[in-house]
Scaffold this active site. Structure first.
Site, PDB file in Angstrom:
ATOM      1  CB  CYS B 130      -0.923   0.032   1.219  1.00 17.50           C
ATOM      2  SG  CYS B 130      -1.898   1.565   1.242  1.00 17.50           S
ATOM      3  N   GLY B 244      -5.813  -2.102 -14.152  1.00 18.70           N
ATOM      4  CA  GLY B 244      -6.504  -1.483 -15.274  1.00 18.70           C
ATOM      5  C   GLY B 244      -7.385  -2.395 -16.095  1.00 18.70           C
TER       6      GLY B 244
END
Lengths: 257, 303
Positions: B130, B244
């Site tokens: 993260c 994506g």
């Protein structure tokens, strides 16, 4: 209320003034109920650099025709592209989203204050609140006369007041300079507002001072609109709350304003 | 009928399509739009030991073909998951995978121990990538030594499927993948978001409160495909690909590059029905190309 991705068909695209358009969208499926303050997240098709949907509050719904109306103000590339939609084209929108304003109770005297595209939920609320029009007071502010949209369809629902920053229409100054705040603010049981944050903060401050119930509608930037991305949070007294699902309507006392 | 089933170590998925952590809460946010049991799996929002408020607003910026986020692991903590979320999801017919986060190795271990006790959670995704938290997160995922250390510690207390989510913000992602495989990871998932930023020229200020954030969406897809392919060629454990993916063709490209399964993330914000459309699209592709089992697609790239 089940949220659905609906492929609406644009029935009508009416230019109201330089920057404001009213889009009437026909749903191919039975629409869920929607109340003032709730919104829909609209896909902007074939627009360069536009990736995410754009949220719009609902101006009106017609259950007989299965249509919704959106007030679209050109603020950037996304809203501009949407206003170029022509009748017959499809508009994908996630519907309905968010929580509505708390509807007034019988005999409440209410003040609705709208600025910019925040006029939409105020007009919608005046129409469906079910109060005697004498009890519904609607103040609309704008920069100049040509920014105001026509309200003739809503005149029957309440008493209207206007202000412009340059004094070209209604009283001169910001909405919060309007004489309604000095002459009769105490008579209202509830204040509802939607518009620029600075305007809503000023109104919220007055409401707190006068101890009047006040709800505001926020428009923090969001990606999804349905509580998944956690991007649109407002820092409230109870911590970060999603504007899209916990709002967009908040009681001003719950905010850190 | 084509066979969409895939296996990630001991995790049997009905199809290779999962939702990515942080993009659909605990599944309930998209339950209005799709039947969750049609998904191969749902990776739930990043979970830490204690409640976290996340970063200040603004946390999001729209960018060309994508977006930045800087949410910063806002979540109510692992005990809230166990007490209030798990009872509602445990009987849904899909795999819920808990994305485990921490600021320290001890925190990762404690969260994992708690999740290990939940019968119906058969995998965790260890998030060492993260980019939006000050401590822990990505800092564990950018060197082989720190990645090895956290995986080694978690492996000791976790006996079910351990997926490690990798950061793309490294020079050689295949080396990190090999390092975590060496410490007993059962699978790797990649990529997490790319460290990025957005600037407002008018105000001369960064768009995000945190200045930098994580880039996702179609903008990152070519990078993600390259990394999935590199990692697939470097390790023996199954690779879960993401970055994506907007449609079935994107998903198939990732599988050809070596992904055994894929995750859909940012696409959900635009169309929450995307994962179900991808399941259908993969099926149609297989029928069209006369492919019986989805396994045939995995690593099927012809170079």
């Amino acid at each position: 209320m089940k949220k659905t991705v609906i492929d609406f068909v644009l029935l009508e695209n009416k230019q109201l003034n330089k920057d404001n358009f009213q889009l009437v969208l026909q749903s191919p499926i039975l629409l869920s109920d929607i109340f003032p303050g709730q919104f829909t997240n609209v896909e902007i098709k074939d627009a360069k650099d536009i990736f995410l949907r754009r949220p719009f509050s609902v101006l009106d719904i017609n259950y007989q025709q299965q249509t919704i109306s959106l007030l679209v103000k050109i603020l950037g590339k996304g809203s501009k592209k949407l206003t170029e939609t022509i009748p017959g084209q499809t508009v994908s929108a996630i519907f309905p989203l968010g929580k509505s304003f708390t509807l007034p109770q019988k005999n409440d005297k209410i003040l609705l204050i709208g600025g910019g595209s925040g006029v939409a939920p105020m007009l919608f609320l005046s129409k469906i609140c079910g109060l005697n029009p004498d009890y519904v007071h609607i103040l609309i502010g704008a920069k100049t006369k040509s920014d105001h949209i026509g309200i003739s369809d809503y005149k029957q629902y309440g008493q209207f007041y206007f202000s412009t920053e340059d004094g070209s229409f209604g009283e001169k100054g910001y909405v919060t300079n309007h004489s309604i705040f000095t002459t009769q603010i105490e008579r209202f049981d509830k204040i509802y507002t939607c518009g620029p944050v600075l305007m809503m903060k000023a109104i919220g401050k007055i409401a707190k001072e006068k101890n009047i119930f006040c709800e505001v509608s926020l428009e923090n930037m969001m990606a999804c609109g349905f509580g998944a991305c956690l991007c649109c949070v407002e820092d409230t007294k109870a911590g970060h709350k999603c504007v899209c699902t916990d709002g967009p309507v908040f009681n001003v006392n719950d905010l850190k304003w | 009928m084509v066979d969409l089933r895939v296996k990630i170590h001991n995790l049997f998925l009905k199809n290779p399509v999962m939702t990515a952590s942080g993009t659909c809460g605990f599944g309930e946010e998209i339950a209005d739009f799709i039947n969750l049991s049609e998904l191969g799996g749902i990776v739930v929002k990043g979970t830490t030991l204690n409640h976290r408020e996340g970063n200040a607003y603004p946390r999001m910026a729209e960018t060309p073909s994508g977006m930045l986020n800087a949410v910063g692991l806002q979540n109510k903590g692992v005990d809230n998951f166990i007490d209030n979320i798990y009872p509602n999801i445990k009987d849904i017919d899909t795999h819920f995978i808990v994305n485990v986060n921490g600021s320290t190795i001890e925190e990762y271990v404690t969260v994992t121990e708690k999740i290990n006790k939940l019968d119906k959670i058969s995998a965790i995704e260890l998030n060492i990538s993260c980019p939006n938290v000050k401590e822990g997160g990505m800092s564990f995922g950018v060197s082989c030594q720190s990645a090895e250390a956290v995986v080694k510690a978690v492996r000791k207390v976790y006996d079910k499927t351990l997926i490690v989510k990798l950061s793309p913000n490294v020079t050689n992602i295949a080396e990190i993948a090999k390092a975590v495989e060496g410490q007993g990871a059962d699978s790797v998932s990649l990529i997490n978001t790319l460290l990025a930023m957005a600037v407002n020229a008018e105000t001369r200020k960064p768009v995000l409160s945190t200045i930098t954030g994580g880039l996702s969406g179609p903008a990152v897809k070519p990078v993600a495909l390259r990394m999935v392919w590199q990692v697939y060629n470097a390790v023996k454990i199954p690779v879960i690909g993401m970055g994506g993916i907007m449609n079935a063709t994107d998903a198939i490209e990732f599988m050809l590059a070596g992904a055994s399964a894929i995750q859909v993330g940012t696409a959900l914000f635009i169309d929450p029905t995307t994962p179900v459309k991808i399941v259908k699209g993969i099926s149609e592709y297989m029928e069209k190309h006369n492919i019986q089992s989805v396994d045939e697609l995995i690593g099927g790239l012809q170079c």
